[in-house]
Design a protein around this motif. Structure first.
Motif: not given
Length: 314
Positions: A39-41, A69-74, A285-290
């Motif tokens: 699911n994740l990867i 990848i985990h951030s995109l998943y969340l 929030e996602l933009a900051v984590r990528l």
């Protein structure tokens, strides 16, 4: 060849061998154990893969972190929760509008008559004229079956109308119908009774939210639908969305941004504004984590034009 079981340690080793940076292996192992490697990867690796790599295996873009990848998943998980809330609100609005509009035109119980549906065969419908009538008859039969089922359950509203008046108005019955059935009902209406919104298209995204399927890059084309899942609206023009060789906007037709356009068109302003603020917070929030890939690449996957946030102002 059969797939061989891999332990979490093996999976961590595989990811590192393909170029992924994993600073905290113990934390990554806990995450994989909780979320499931597939699911994740497998579900969210695509934006991070090196498209120039020609080896027999996959290769991640240099610097790709497990946390990305985990951030995109969340992000995807929160995205589904957000969209399903407003799809359900819209579903209730759609049912109400359709029921009252149809009843005003044809009468409170005439939804059980073929004459009030479109029996002509469209060029994209792979059926004969007889089969089209048969399909509409099946819809009507399904509506009657649902009335019977609700009566057997002692549904108070259905029972009241049937016992008191001998019929069930459409505006009462719609509360017991699924959005899928409403979509079929809508698809068989006469052209003049349809509006510009693709309800079948909305159902695809609702189901993706409800069944934890990947949402952010879902395209209706994968579901064998027409490329123009919603019609070109004035909003496309106001946002200055470019068009392709067929004069169709390249964003907001069969992608997640099309759902936002539907929301903007059909939700009450207060509801849309609340939805938009929550969506903007998620994307920021996602933009900051990528850090390996630009957030714009995820926006493109979602079908978001570069100026998508302007939809809150038009």
């Amino acid at each position: 060849m059969d797939k061989v079981y891999s332990s979490t340690d093996d999976q961590i080793h595989i990811l590192r061998s393909r170029g992924m940076t994993i600073a905290d292996a113990a934390c990554a192992k806990r995450t994989i154990d909780l979320e499931n490697y597939y699911n994740l990867i497998n579900g969210y690796k695509q934006p991070f893969l090196d498209s120039t790599y020609s080896g027999s295996d996959e290769r991640y873009i240099s610097g790709t972190k497990f946390e990305e990848i985990h951030s995109l998943y969340l992000f995807e998980r929160e995205l589904r929760n957000l969209f399903i809330r407003y799809i359900l609100e819209l579903e209730n609005n759609v049912k109400s509008v359709l029921a009252h509009d149809f009843s005003a035109k044809y009468g409170h119980e005439n939804y059980l008559k073929i004459a009030h549906f479109d029996i002509s065969v469209k060029r994209w419908e792979k059926m004969t004229a007889s089969q089209k009538i048969g399909a509409i008859s099946a819809l009507i039969s399904g509506l009657q079956h649902e009335i019977a089922r609700q009566l057997s359950k002692n549904n108070p509203m259905i029972s009241h109308y049937m016992l008191e008046y001998g019929y069930v108005p459409l505006w009462v019955l719609v509360n017991a119908l699924s959005l899928g059935t409403i979509g079929i009902f809508y698809s068989y209406l006469k052209q003049k009774d349809q509006n510009d919104i693709g309800r079948q298209f909305l159902t695809i995204y609702r189901n993706a939210c409800a069944h934890d399927e990947r949402l952010y890059n879902l395209k209706s084309l994968r579901n064998n639908m027409k490329p123009n899942s919603i019609r070109t609206l004035s909003l496309h023009g106001k946002l200055g969305i470019p068009v392709n060789s067929s004069n169709n906007p390249i964003y907001g037709k069969n992608d997640l941004f099309a759902i936002i356009i539907i929301f903007k068109t059909m939700l009450p302003k207060k509801s849309f504004d609340t939805f938009f603020m929550a969506l903007k917070k998620l994307t920021d929030e996602l933009a900051v984590r990528l850090c390996t890939i630009p957030f714009q690449s995820i926006e493109r996957e979602m079908g978001f034009p570069p100026n998508w946030a302007d939809i809150s102002k038009v």
